[in-house]
Design an enzyme around this catalytic site. Structure first.
Site, mmCIF file in Angstrom:
data_model
loop_
_atom_site.group_PDB
_atom_site.id
_atom_site.type_symbol
_atom_site.label_atom_id
_atom_site.label_comp_id
_atom_site.label_asym_id
_atom_site.label_seq_id
_atom_site.Cartn_x
_atom_site.Cartn_y
_atom_site.Cartn_z
ATOM 1 N N GLU A 276 40.210 -13.188 64.007
ATOM 2 C CA GLU A 276 39.381 -14.420 64.065
ATOM 3 C C GLU A 276 38.287 -14.528 64.991
ATOM 4 O O GLU A 276 38.462 -14.015 66.215
ATOM 5 C CB GLU A 276 40.440 -15.714 64.245
ATOM 6 C CG GLU A 276 39.751 -17.088 64.438
ATOM 7 C CD GLU A 276 40.692 -18.104 64.728
ATOM 8 O OE1 GLU A 276 41.930 -17.968 64.341
ATOM 9 O OE2 GLU A 276 40.457 -18.999 65.490
ATOM 10 N N GLU A 281 33.915 -23.914 70.030
ATOM 11 C CA GLU A 281 35.060 -24.859 69.816
ATOM 12 C C GLU A 281 34.757 -26.023 71.232
ATOM 13 O O GLU A 281 34.548 -25.330 72.442
ATOM 14 C CB GLU A 281 36.339 -24.235 70.004
ATOM 15 C CG GLU A 281 36.747 -23.678 68.632
ATOM 16 C CD GLU A 281 38.169 -23.129 68.865
ATOM 17 O OE1 GLU A 281 39.263 -23.803 68.201
ATOM 18 O OE2 GLU A 281 38.606 -22.310 69.575
#
Length: 462
Positions: A276, A281
């Site tokens: 991933e 974020e």
């Protein structure tokens, strides 16, 4: 008629050679008076006449006790200009400013060379060709490119939001893509037996990813929030290349916005074995939230997730963060980017000079993880990546882009008891605890509680 001077007209004169003597005002010299030429050397040769018995000191001797100055003729002086012109100085003595200026110039040249070669080394992955340039000017999300996800299961992180295609949650307006979370229908939460069944619209692959219900007795409820998650899996994925997303992150307590990538196929196994890539974020909470990793809306993080099984996610070895400069990432638009080759992967904000994460592929990920031979229950661990012989496995397959605004969760991203968190991760009724505190967190969403996306660009290695 002759008069006798009063006694007050006489003064005592202190003499270092004898007792005090008296002198009239006319006999006392003016200490500031310039001496005559004849007395220029009187301080050396002047008469010293003393009456040893009376202790009287002559005026000439008193005058010798004062500082004597002598006037110098103007023609005897040398002017500062003549003195300066008489000195012979080198060019470096005359032009002293040249030395610091030369040092500054050399420093700038060296810095420029270092930046040039530094950028060159990071852009040494070859030529990249554009495959997606989305500016949302059409007013809609193209179904050939974008998929609007619809699930209720929390995506394995215990999120409190239902991802939906409702036009008040995900929409294009004013040349911007809006992902705007909002409250769930209150009747679905407070009515016993109320259900959400997504049916054929569900994009999940599990029963509880598509079905949720409310049980007033045991305190379980449907997701208390509706939000949005979109991806490019159908129309745009890359194996090595570059991605840039220009967006404004949402601000609001317990919001979890993310710009990230997943593999189109789980070649090496289920998450996180196939990898991933988290480009950016952050959290919606303001700068006062400091529970890590990361913090509030003033910090953006990037990471690679990888590991042989879900409980062995080794992302902390490939994780880093960047702080905003006297601001938060929800204050204005920023460009969040990633560049990825078979030699390295790095993420940045606005410019490659503002790097967040850099991971060179210099060793196998199995070796990087230092995994034990078996799990705690004795199950042998197998290296899922060794068969390729590549150092960058599992990051050697096609990945697609995801944009979403998650809400809350029970996986530890929001630490218990930090920042006034109104639920506990281990609580069986965490969703209900979050819903009951809506008067605290929902007002913080009203001003800027949405992700706004201006453009999405993707390049693949040609």
């Amino acid at each position: 008629m002759s008069q006798q001077l009063p006694s007050s007209t006489t003064h005592s004169v202190v003499d270092s050679y004898g007792p005090n003597t008296t002198a009239t005002p006319l006999e006392r010299p003016n200490p500031f008076e310039s001496p005559s030429t004849s007395s220029a050397n009187s301080w050396i040769e002047g008469p010293r006449q003393r009456d040893r018995e009376s202790g009287r000191v002559e005026v000439a001797e008193i005058r010798n006790r004062y500082f004597r100055s002598r006037r110098i003729r103007k023609e005897d002086l040398e002017s500062p200009k003549n003195l300066q012109s008489s000195r012979k100085r080198s060019i470096f003595q005359k032009q002293t400013w040249l030395i610091p200026c030369l040092g500054i110039f050399v420093g700038i040249c060296i810095t420029g060379v270092l930046i040039y070669f530094g950028l060159g080394s990071q852009h040494g992955g070859g030529k990249f060709c554009p495959i997606l340039d989305e500016d949302f000017s059409s007013g809609v999300l193209s179904p050939d490119i974008w998929t609007i996800e619809q699930q209720v299961g929390g995506y394995g992180n215990g999120h409190f939001d239902q991802t939906t295609d409702d036009p008040d949650v995900v929409f294009v307006d004013g040349g911007l893509l809006h992902l705007k979370p909002g409250l769930q229908d209150q009747k679905l939460i407070e009515t016993d037996g109320a259900t959400i069944d997504l049916g054929s619209k569900c994009t999940g692959d599990t029963f509880f990813g598509c079905f949720a219900h409310t049980n007033v007795t045991n305190g379980t409820i449907v997701p208390p929030v509706r939000s949005a998650r979109v991806n490019t899996r159908k129309g745009a994925s890359i194996k090595y290349g570059r991605v840039e997303v220009t967006a404004k992150m949402p601000k609001g307590d317990w919001l979890w916005p993310a710009i990230w990538m997943l593999p189109t196929d789980d070649v090496y196994g289920t998450w996180p074995a196939s990898g991933e890539i988290d480009i950016a974020e952050t959290r919606g909470n303001n700068h006062s939230y400091n529970a890590g990793p990361g913090g509030g809306n003033d910090i953006v993080t990037s990471a690679l997730h990888w590991g042989p099984e879900s409980k062995m996610d080794s992302y902390l070895q490939t994780w880093d963060q960047l702080s905003a400069l006297h601001s938060e990432f929800g204050d204005k638009f920023h460009t969040f980017g990633v560049e990825w080759t078979d030699k390295y992967i790095y993420t940045y904000v606005d410019s490659v000079l503002l790097q967040v994460l850099y991971v060179p592929f210099t060793q196998r990920f199995w070796d990087r993880g230092h995994y034990a031979a078996s799990t705690a229950n004795g199950t042998a661990l197998m290296d899922p990546w060794s068969r390729t012989g590549r150092l960058n496995t599992p990051f050697d397959q096609k990945f697609y882009l995801i944009l979403n605004v998650a809400v809350g969760g029970t996986n530890g991203y929001f630490k218990d008891s930090a920042g006034g968190k109104p639920w506990a991760d281990a609580s069986p009724v965490a969703r209900k605890e979050f819903w009951q505190a809506r008067d605290q967190w929902f007002p913080t969403w009203q001003k800027s509680g949405e992700m706004q996306v201006k453009s999405v660009k993707m390049w693949e290695k040609c």
